[in-house]
Motif scaffolding. Structure first.
Motif, short mmCIF file in Angstrom:
data_model
loop_
_atom_site.label_atom_id
_atom_site.label_comp_id
_atom_site.label_asym_id
_atom_site.label_seq_id
_atom_site.Cartn_x
_atom_site.Cartn_y
_atom_site.Cartn_z
N MET A 190 0.96 -1.19 0.04
CA MET A 190 -0.07 -0.02 0.02
C MET A 190 0.84 1.20 0.18
SD MET A 190 -3.50 0.74 0.59
CE MET A 190 -4.24 2.26 0.72
N ALA A 191 0.43 2.18 -0.75
CA ALA A 191 1.32 3.48 -0.83
C ALA A 191 1.14 4.20 0.45
CB ALA A 191 0.95 4.07 -1.94
N MET A 192 2.17 5.17 0.78
CA MET A 192 1.98 6.03 1.88
C MET A 192 1.06 7.06 1.66
SD MET A 192 2.99 9.27 3.14
CE MET A 192 4.62 9.71 2.43
N GLN A 193 0.00 7.08 2.73
CA GLN A 193 -0.87 8.23 2.73
C GLN A 193 -0.49 9.17 4.05
OE1 GLN A 193 -3.83 4.81 3.34
NE2 GLN A 193 -5.08 6.41 2.36
N ARG A 194 -0.87 10.47 3.43
CA ARG A 194 -0.51 11.50 4.58
C ARG A 194 -1.85 12.01 5.31
NH1 ARG A 194 2.17 12.23 -0.14
NH2 ARG A 194 0.52 13.41 -1.11
N TYR A 195 -1.84 12.37 6.33
CA TYR A 195 -3.16 12.72 7.22
C TYR A 195 -2.56 14.11 7.99
CZ TYR A 195 -5.30 8.27 6.44
OH TYR A 195 -5.92 7.48 5.72
N GLY A 196 -3.45 15.12 7.86
CA GLY A 196 -3.32 16.29 8.71
C GLY A 196 -4.55 16.49 9.59
N MET A 197 -4.26 16.93 10.83
CA MET A 197 -5.43 17.08 11.67
C MET A 197 -5.23 18.18 12.40
SD MET A 197 -4.37 13.39 13.72
CE MET A 197 -2.74 13.39 14.61
#
Lengths: 109, 109
Positions: free
Chosen positions: A1-8
């Motif tokens: 799975m490709a890397m996913q970025r999350y901002g919160m």
């Protein structure tokens, strides 16, 4: 799975500011281990005024599922409860007293 | 030089919201090239309500100098002027009408 970025984003209660900062300079090792187990990496939290911004990268394939399962672990549940008690809801998100997810509108590799 | 992480925050004017989003879905290629030249990488911008958070990694050895020099390049200056016109100052930072730098209070590799 490709890397996913999350901002919160979330806000800090003034009276809990030092407590939160000190605890995040010395996060319980078990919490860090569990984050690594679910493939969270390059996780930073930034603070300005009473606003906090979290950035993390996830390399698993079910972020919501992994996060949900992690929250069931007793020591994680205990940590999370203490930390959520430090938060004020993000503006216009009074239904969520913890981190709200943000939309990524730009990325440069 | 080791990689350094930067977090920054600003607010978007309501009337410029769509303009900013559209321009960041299609940033001028010259701007992206100049960012890469000064060793900025893994740069993301996140939006929630009218709050924006930027996260980037820098592998050069003079971030302020490199950023300052980049702003002297005419096309970058033009871009920056258009974008700053989209911003509202971050709360309690009315002296700065652009991004304000945040403090990193937690990091997990």
């Amino acid at each position: 799975m490709a890397m996913q970025r999350y901002g919160m984003a979330v806000r800090l209660k003034d009276e809990k500011r030092q407590y939160y900062i000190e605890n995040h300079a010395n996060v319980w090792p078990e919490i860090l281990e569990e984050l690594k187990k679910i493939n969270v990496q390059n996780y930073s939290i930034f603070l300005k005024e009473d606003f906090m911004f979290g950035y993390l990268e996830y390399t698993g394939n079910d972020f919501d599922g992994d996060m949900g399962n992690m929250q069931q672990i007793p020591i994680v549940e205990k940590w999370t409860k203490l930390m959520i008690d430090c938060f004020n809801p993000f503006p216009n998100n009074e239904d969520n007293n913890s981190w709200v997810m943000m939309d990524e509108i730009f990325h440069l590799d």
